[in-house]
Scaffold this motif. Structure first.
Motif, PDB file in Angstrom:
ATOM      1  N   ALA A 347       0.847  -1.192   0.000  1.00 53.53           N
ATOM      2  CA  ALA A 347       0.000   0.000   0.000  1.00 53.53           C
ATOM      3  C   ALA A 347       0.888   1.250   0.000  1.00 53.53           C
ATOM      4  CB  ALA A 347      -0.917  -0.012   1.222  1.00 53.53           C
ATOM      5  N   PRO A 348       0.430   2.369  -0.593  1.00 58.65           N
ATOM      6  CA  PRO A 348       1.249   3.588  -0.652  1.00 58.65           C
ATOM      7  C   PRO A 348       1.737   4.056   0.715  1.00 58.65           C
ATOM      8  CG  PRO A 348      -0.648   3.791  -2.107  1.00 58.65           C
ATOM      9  CD  PRO A 348      -0.845   2.522  -1.341  1.00 58.65           C
ATOM     10  N   GLU A 349       0.870   3.952   1.739  1.00 56.47           N
ATOM     11  CA  GLU A 349       1.296   4.396   3.064  1.00 56.47           C
ATOM     12  C   GLU A 349       2.381   3.485   3.634  1.00 56.47           C
ATOM     13  OE1 GLU A 349      -2.800   2.346   3.752  1.00 56.47           O
ATOM     14  OE2 GLU A 349      -1.756   3.504   2.204  1.00 56.47           O
ATOM     15  N   VAL A 350       2.366   2.209   3.247  1.00 58.57           N
ATOM     16  CA  VAL A 350       3.413   1.279   3.695  1.00 58.57           C
ATOM     17  C   VAL A 350       4.747   1.650   3.049  1.00 58.57           C
ATOM     18  CG1 VAL A 350       4.204  -1.118   3.649  1.00 58.57           C
ATOM     19  CG2 VAL A 350       1.808  -0.596   4.168  1.00 58.57           C
ATOM     20  N   GLU A 351       4.713   1.961   1.765  1.00 58.97           N
ATOM     21  CA  GLU A 351       5.951   2.395   1.089  1.00 58.97           C
ATOM     22  C   GLU A 351       6.516   3.641   1.751  1.00 58.97           C
ATOM     23  OE1 GLU A 351       6.320   2.587  -3.053  1.00 58.97           O
ATOM     24  OE2 GLU A 351       5.135   0.799  -3.492  1.00 58.97           O
ATOM     25  N   GLU A 352       5.643   4.562   2.121  1.00 57.59           N
ATOM     26  CA  GLU A 352       6.103   5.792   2.767  1.00 57.59           C
ATOM     27  C   GLU A 352       6.752   5.496   4.112  1.00 57.59           C
ATOM     28  OE1 GLU A 352       7.036   9.680   3.174  1.00 57.59           O
ATOM     29  OE2 GLU A 352       6.239   8.680   1.399  1.00 57.59           O
ATOM     30  N   ASN A 362      18.328  -3.161  10.128  1.00 60.56           N
ATOM     31  CA  ASN A 362      18.780  -3.283   8.738  1.00 60.56           C
ATOM     32  C   ASN A 362      18.016  -4.350   7.951  1.00 60.56           C
ATOM     33  OD1 ASN A 362      21.061  -1.270   8.551  1.00 60.56           O
ATOM     34  ND2 ASN A 362      21.682  -2.410  10.376  1.00 60.56           N
ATOM     35  N   LEU A 363      18.707  -5.050   7.050  1.00 53.07           N
ATOM     36  CA  LEU A 363      18.025  -5.981   6.150  1.00 53.07           C
ATOM     37  C   LEU A 363      17.364  -7.132   6.904  1.00 53.07           C
ATOM     38  CD1 LEU A 363      20.713  -6.099   3.333  1.00 53.07           C
ATOM     39  CD2 LEU A 363      18.402  -5.199   3.103  1.00 53.07           C
ATOM     40  N   ARG A 364      17.979  -7.570   7.995  1.00 51.27           N
ATOM     41  CA  ARG A 364      17.380  -8.649   8.777  1.00 51.27           C
ATOM     42  C   ARG A 364      16.025  -8.208   9.340  1.00 51.27           C
ATOM     43  NH1 ARG A 364      21.091  -9.412  12.752  1.00 51.27           N
ATOM     44  NH2 ARG A 364      22.317 -10.823  11.461  1.00 51.27           N
ATOM     45  N   GLU A 365      15.955  -6.973   9.825  1.00 55.84           N
ATOM     46  CA  GLU A 365      14.695  -6.462  10.360  1.00 55.84           C
ATOM     47  C   GLU A 365      13.658  -6.343   9.253  1.00 55.84           C
ATOM     48  OE1 GLU A 365      12.909  -2.636  12.860  1.00 55.84           O
ATOM     49  OE2 GLU A 365      14.898  -2.521  11.955  1.00 55.84           O
ATOM     50  N   MET A 366      14.069  -5.821   8.087  1.00 52.24           N
ATOM     51  CA  MET A 366      13.114  -5.684   6.985  1.00 52.24           C
ATOM     52  C   MET A 366      12.546  -7.029   6.567  1.00 52.24           C
ATOM     53  SD  MET A 366      13.653  -4.218   3.113  1.00 52.24           S
ATOM     54  CE  MET A 366      13.316  -2.494   3.440  1.00 52.24           C
ATOM     55  N   ARG A 367      13.408  -8.011   6.451  1.00 49.63           N
ATOM     56  CA  ARG A 367      12.941  -9.335   6.050  1.00 49.63           C
ATOM     57  C   ARG A 367      11.916  -9.870   7.045  1.00 49.63           C
ATOM     58  NH1 ARG A 367      17.558 -13.542   6.019  1.00 49.63           N
ATOM     59  NH2 ARG A 367      17.381 -13.083   8.244  1.00 49.63           N
ATOM     60  N   ASN A 368      12.188  -9.724   8.337  1.00 51.88           N
ATOM     61  CA  ASN A 368      11.257 -10.219   9.351  1.00 51.88           C
ATOM     62  C   ASN A 368       9.946  -9.444   9.352  1.00 51.88           C
ATOM     63  OD1 ASN A 368      13.110 -12.135  10.151  1.00 51.88           O
ATOM     64  ND2 ASN A 368      13.961 -10.892  11.799  1.00 51.88           N
ATOM     65  N   VAL A 369      10.024  -8.124   9.135  1.00 52.07           N
ATOM     66  CA  VAL A 369       8.812  -7.309   9.061  1.00 52.07           C
ATOM     67  C   VAL A 369       7.931  -7.769   7.909  1.00 52.07           C
ATOM     68  CG1 VAL A 369       7.958  -5.003   8.448  1.00 52.07           C
ATOM     69  CG2 VAL A 369       9.694  -5.251  10.225  1.00 52.07           C
ATOM     70  N   LYS A 385      -1.914  -1.884   8.520  1.00 55.82           N
ATOM     71  CA  LYS A 385      -2.298  -2.515   9.785  1.00 55.82           C
ATOM     72  C   LYS A 385      -1.518  -3.800  10.047  1.00 55.82           C
ATOM     73  CE  LYS A 385      -6.211  -5.317   8.133  1.00 55.82           C
ATOM     74  NZ  LYS A 385      -7.662  -5.583   8.287  1.00 55.82           N
ATOM     75  N   SER A 386      -0.840  -4.324   9.032  1.00 59.38           N
ATOM     76  CA  SER A 386      -0.057  -5.541   9.194  1.00 59.38           C
ATOM     77  C   SER A 386       1.362  -5.262   9.683  1.00 59.38           C
ATOM     78  CB  SER A 386       0.019  -6.306   7.867  1.00 59.38           C
ATOM     79  OG  SER A 386      -1.266  -6.678   7.417  1.00 59.38           O
ATOM     80  N   LEU A 387       1.733  -3.983   9.767  1.00 59.15           N
ATOM     81  CA  LEU A 387       3.090  -3.632  10.192  1.00 59.15           C
ATOM     82  C   LEU A 387       3.179  -3.578  11.714  1.00 59.15           C
ATOM     83  CD1 LEU A 387       4.010  -0.788   7.680  1.00 59.15           C
ATOM     84  CD2 LEU A 387       4.453  -3.242   7.485  1.00 59.15           C
ATOM     85  N   PRO A 388       4.355  -3.822  12.266  1.00 53.35           N
ATOM     86  CA  PRO A 388       4.532  -3.748  13.724  1.00 53.35           C
ATOM     87  C   PRO A 388       4.325  -2.330  14.245  1.00 53.35           C
ATOM     88  CG  PRO A 388       6.367  -4.908  12.689  1.00 53.35           C
ATOM     89  CD  PRO A 388       5.573  -4.290  11.584  1.00 53.35           C
ATOM     90  N   PHE A 389       4.034  -2.242  15.527  1.00 56.05           N
ATOM     91  CA  PHE A 389       3.765  -0.957  16.187  1.00 56.05           C
ATOM     92  C   PHE A 389       4.917   0.025  15.999  1.00 56.05           C
ATOM     93  CE2 PHE A 389       4.391   1.740  19.915  1.00 56.05           C
ATOM     94  CZ  PHE A 389       3.149   2.341  20.070  1.00 56.05           C
ATOM     95  N   GLU A 390       6.161  -0.445  16.164  1.00 52.98           N
ATOM     96  CA  GLU A 390       7.293   0.488  16.142  1.00 52.98           C
ATOM     97  C   GLU A 390       7.498   1.113  14.773  1.00 52.98           C
ATOM     98  OE1 GLU A 390       9.212  -3.699  16.057  1.00 52.98           O
ATOM     99  OE2 GLU A 390       7.469  -2.703  16.949  1.00 52.98           O
ATOM    100  N   LEU A 391       7.073   0.435  13.699  1.00 47.90           N
ATOM    101  CA  LEU A 391       7.198   1.040  12.375  1.00 47.90           C
ATOM    102  C   LEU A 391       6.154   2.131  12.163  1.00 47.90           C
ATOM    103  CD1 LEU A 391       9.098  -1.392  11.628  1.00 47.90           C
ATOM    104  CD2 LEU A 391       8.111  -1.214   9.337  1.00 47.90           C
ATOM    105  N   MET A 392       4.911   1.820  12.509  1.00 50.96           N
ATOM    106  CA  MET A 392       3.839   2.785  12.273  1.00 50.96           C
ATOM    107  C   MET A 392       3.933   3.988  13.195  1.00 50.96           C
ATOM    108  SD  MET A 392       2.371   1.602   9.741  1.00 50.96           S
ATOM    109  CE  MET A 392       1.118   2.883   9.683  1.00 50.96           C
ATOM    110  N   ASN A 393       4.649   3.862  14.318  1.00 56.45           N
ATOM    111  CA  ASN A 393       4.743   4.959  15.276  1.00 56.45           C
ATOM    112  C   ASN A 393       6.181   5.441  15.461  1.00 56.45           C
ATOM    113  OD1 ASN A 393       1.855   5.076  16.741  1.00 56.45           O
ATOM    114  ND2 ASN A 393       2.375   2.938  16.315  1.00 56.45           N
ATOM    115  N   HIS A 394       7.028   5.186  14.462  1.00 56.33           N
ATOM    116  CA  HIS A 394       8.443   5.475  14.648  1.00 56.33           C
ATOM    117  C   HIS A 394       8.730   6.956  14.829  1.00 56.33           C
ATOM    118  CE1 HIS A 394       8.037   6.065  10.285  1.00 56.33           C
ATOM    119  NE2 HIS A 394       9.113   6.817  10.350  1.00 56.33           N
ATOM    120  N   GLU A 395       7.969   7.819  14.157  1.00 59.82           N
ATOM    121  CA  GLU A 395       8.231   9.260  14.292  1.00 59.82           C
ATOM    122  C   GLU A 395       7.907   9.739  15.707  1.00 59.82           C
ATOM    123  OE1 GLU A 395       6.071  11.103  11.184  1.00 59.82           O
ATOM    124  OE2 GLU A 395       7.607  10.701   9.663  1.00 59.82           O
ATOM    125  N   ARG A 396       6.799   9.245  16.273  1.00 67.47           N
ATOM    126  CA  ARG A 396       6.433   9.653  17.627  1.00 67.47           C
ATOM    127  C   ARG A 396       7.409   9.081  18.652  1.00 67.47           C
ATOM    128  NH1 ARG A 396       3.152   7.599  21.607  1.00 67.47           N
ATOM    129  NH2 ARG A 396       2.451   5.891  20.308  1.00 67.47           N
TER     130      ARG A 396
END
Length: 468
Positions: A347-352, A362-369, A385-396
């Motif tokens: 989804a576009p918001e996921v790419e963002e 790094n790459l290990r984290e991306m693969r697991n995500v 909604k399928s992404l972990p909490f820390e990704l969707m709230n990383h800026e905060r």
């Protein structure tokens, strides 16, 4: 589903391996004789063969030779007893990818099979074989890593192209999860030693007491617990490449012995008297500067200079912004195949989120995500909604590194609003605490619950509440 052919004249072992491997997602065929196994090669078309070293109708060396006459690139694992280890290592030099000793342990079997299949994928991607049914995607390093096409990646592989054909020792620097072992494998695959073994050792995962034994091997009875002779990583890598990951974690006294082996290209097993010659190219990796470690007294400076014939920096993922979605799409394709799903895009918001997140793992984290998100996704694309909490709230989370440090303005908030905010802060802090403890204990829930001072049931309930 990958196919495994098991050849063993012991019926119990055949049935045990068939049940165990089928349960873990492999398609399995069994044969109780070498000749029967050779017939199944053409009928079953396996991705890997596991064969006992001692069969009723032929030896391990004979069946290995016949398998490679039919299918030269097919990986073969030798199953052997402890008394046959020396012979099994010699058979490896004839082309077996690895060996497993009896008694068989489930975790060891799975790891050895996965490594063997990965090595086979890597080797097949570097050989111009006419028998390939499909050309590997350009830029692949191995099954779980790609080169990338951004400027940082191009600079990295320009250095790799220069050093790979030489016999230089190489130090690879990079953060955890950035793909240092993959770079080491690529150096090996592009070198003159490509047909020799690539042996990797994680120096940070081995106890101080066992480090020397793992590197140099030991003789039977050389110390308490040495009930059999052991071949060390140096001997296993003879004629090929030895990769020492997180080399700064080696005990100081082992570094002394390592320096001698590097200088003289000979070793003695622990408890042994015979000098054994080894021809090994050494690649080491570290997430800390070895020269700095030597100044702190943690790493020998003379050993550092021995290794430092050439050094390579693997940039962290946050510095390879233009490659992020290329990596993500590769991991998505890989996970689709693994889970038999058909998720086509993000989804576009996921790419963002992917492009703005810092990717500390790094790459290990991306693969697991992506593996997690693919498993959870109900549509043909990855949703936010399928992404972990820390990704969707990383800026905060970056603004408020400690959730308890959030400040509520004194005015413009009712008591109920402040109470709601405090509950949110407490929940965030609890989530982060649980997450950090789980990471600390390598996601062992029993250990995590003990450290958190709660029972496992409470931990499971909290993890479910936070959708962890």
């Amino acid at each position: 589903m990958q196919k495994i052919l098991v050849i063993d004249d012991d019926t119990d072992i055949c049935m045990l391996l068939r049940r165990f491997l089928t349960k873990n997602g492999y398609e399995v065929a069994i044969s109780k004789s070498g000749n029967g196994g050779l017939v199944l090669l053409d009928e079953f078309h396996p991705d890997l063969v596991m064969t006992d070293f001692r069969l009723g109708d032929m030896t391990g060396a004979t069946i290995l030779q016949k398998i490679h006459e039919k299918k030269p690139q097919l990986p073969v694992l030798i199953i052997t007893g402890y008394s046959d280890i020396k012979t099994a290592v010699n058979v490896m030099k004839m082309g077996a990818v690895d060996y497993i000793t009896k008694p068989l342990f489930p975790d060891e079997i799975l790891v050895t099979i996965q490594n063997a299949l990965q090595k086979a994928t890597q080797i097949s991607s570097t050989l111009p074989s006419k028998s390939k049914t499909a050309s590997p995607k350009k830029g692949l390093i191995q099954k779980d890593h790609i080169a990338g096409s951004g400027q940082e990646s191009k600079n990295l592989f320009r250095q790799l192209d220069l050093v790979a054909p030489t016999n230089y020792s190489v130090i690879i620097y990079g953060e955890s999860g950035s793909g240092k072992e993959s770079i080491a494998q690529e150096i090996h695959a592009r070198s003159k030693r490509a047909n020799g073994p690539f042996v990797a050792m994680d120096c940070g995962a081995i106890s101080k007491e066992l480090a020397a034994s793992e590197l140099f091997g030991h003789e039977k009875g050389s110390f308490t617990g040495a009930i059999n002779q052991k071949i060390g990583h140096f001997e296993m890598a003879n004629g090929g490449t030895l990769f020492l990951d997180e080399v700064a974690n080696l005990p100081y006294d082992v570094q002394v012995s390592l320096l001698r082996v590097v200088q003289e290209r000979t070793l003695r097993r622990i408890g042994g008297t015979k000098e054994i010659s080894v021809d090994v190219r050494i690649i080491v990796a570290s997430n800390e500067r070895l020269l700095e470690a030597s100044r702190k007294g943690k790493f020998r400076e003379d050993l550092y200079h021995r290794f430092n014939e050439f050094s390579i920096e693997v940039p962290p993922l946050r510095q390879r912004k233009s490659d992020i979605m290329e990596f993500a799409r590769f991991f998505l394709a890989q996970t689709n195949e693994e889970l038999d799903k058909n998720i086509t895009t993000f989804a576009p918001e996921v790419e963002e989120v992917f492009k703005t997140y810092g990717w500390p793992g790094n790459l290990r984290e991306m693969r697991n995500v992506i593996k997690r998100a693919t498993l959870l996704s109900e549509k043909d694309y990855i949703e936010a909604k399928s992404l972990p909490f820390e990704l969707m709230n990383h800026e905060r989370l970056l603004v408020f590194e400690n959730p308890y440090e959030q400040r509520i303005p004194e005015n413009n908030y009712s008591d109920s609003a402040q109470q709601l905010n405090l509950k949110s802060v407490a929940s965030d802090a609890e989530y982060e605490t649980i997450l950090q403890v789980l990471k600390q204990v390598n996601y062992n829930k029993s250990k995590a619950a003990k450290l958190l001072g709660i029972d496992r049931k409470t931990l499971y309930n909290k993890m479910n509440n936070y959708n962890m």
